[in-house]
Design a protein around this motif. Structure first.
Motif, short mmCIF file in Angstrom:
data_model
loop_
_atom_site.label_atom_id
_atom_site.label_comp_id
_atom_site.label_asym_id
_atom_site.label_seq_id
_atom_site.Cartn_x
_atom_site.Cartn_y
_atom_site.Cartn_z
N TRP A 1 -22.29 78.81 40.63
CA TRP A 1 -21.33 78.98 42.35
C TRP A 1 -20.62 79.75 42.54
O TRP A 1 -19.66 80.61 41.82
CB TRP A 1 -20.33 77.16 41.93
N GLN A 2 -20.36 80.59 43.93
CA GLN A 2 -19.70 81.85 43.87
C GLN A 2 -19.28 81.25 45.50
O GLN A 2 -19.68 80.81 46.37
CB GLN A 2 -20.12 83.08 44.54
N LYS B 1 -29.10 75.89 48.15
CA LYS B 1 -27.42 76.25 47.57
C LYS B 1 -26.65 77.27 48.43
O LYS B 1 -25.61 77.58 47.74
CB LYS B 1 -28.56 78.05 47.22
N PHE C 1 -16.46 83.53 40.96
CA PHE C 1 -16.93 83.00 40.29
C PHE C 1 -16.34 81.07 39.45
O PHE C 1 -15.54 81.67 38.76
CB PHE C 1 -18.05 83.67 39.54
N TYR D 1 -17.72 82.09 48.94
CA TYR D 1 -18.61 82.88 49.73
C TYR D 1 -17.40 83.71 50.47
O TYR D 1 -17.40 84.81 50.78
CB TYR D 1 -18.85 82.01 50.88
N ILE E 1 -25.86 80.79 42.24
CA ILE E 1 -25.98 81.58 41.71
C ILE E 1 -27.23 81.39 41.35
O ILE E 1 -27.74 82.12 41.50
CB ILE E 1 -24.60 82.64 41.40
N ASP E 2 -27.33 80.10 40.03
CA ASP E 2 -28.02 80.51 39.37
C ASP E 2 -29.02 79.01 39.21
O ASP E 2 -27.97 77.34 39.58
CB ASP E 2 -27.86 80.72 37.35
N LYS F 1 -15.06 85.24 47.03
CA LYS F 1 -16.34 85.74 45.80
C LYS F 1 -16.12 85.78 45.07
O LYS F 1 -16.46 85.94 44.28
CB LYS F 1 -16.16 87.65 45.89
#
Length: 86
Positions: A55-56, A30, A63, A58, A85-86, A61
C-alpha cells in the motif's frame, strides 16, 4: 463499487482486526479510504488489509506491506487515502 476492507483481506480472515475495522472502506479494487469520524481528532490507526499487498499513502508517498495497523496524522482538509500497488 464501495466495500468494507474485510473483502481485501485474503488469507487474514482468522485475524480479529479484519472483523473489527468498520470505519474504513475500499473503492473499486485499489483505493482504501479511512475517514476520521470523531470530532476534533486528527490521528487514527489505519488497518492495511492483505499481508501480501503493498500500500502507498497518497499524501506522504510512503509504502507499507498489508496486514498491519499504521498510525497516521491527518490534516483537517484531508482524508486517509491509500493506493494498492500490487
Amino acid at each position: 463499487l464501495i466495500k468494507t476492507s474485510f473483502f481485501a483481506s485474503e488469507g487474514e480472515l482468522q485475524l480479529p482486526a479484519v472483523y473489527r475495522e468498520n470505519q474504513q472502506f475500499i473503492i473499486g479494487e485499489k483505493y482504501l479510504v479511512a475517514p476520521i469520524t470523531t470530532r476534533n481528532k486528527r490521528n487514527r490507526q489505519v488497518y492495511l488489509p492483505g499481508r501480501a499487498n503493498l500500500w502507498q499513502n497518497y499524501w506522504t508517498k510512503e509504502f507499507f506491506r498489508g496486514g498491519i495497523y499504521v498510525n497516521e496524522e491527518i490534516e483537517l482538509d484531508e482524508v486517509s487515502f491509500w493506493v494498492l500497488i500490487d
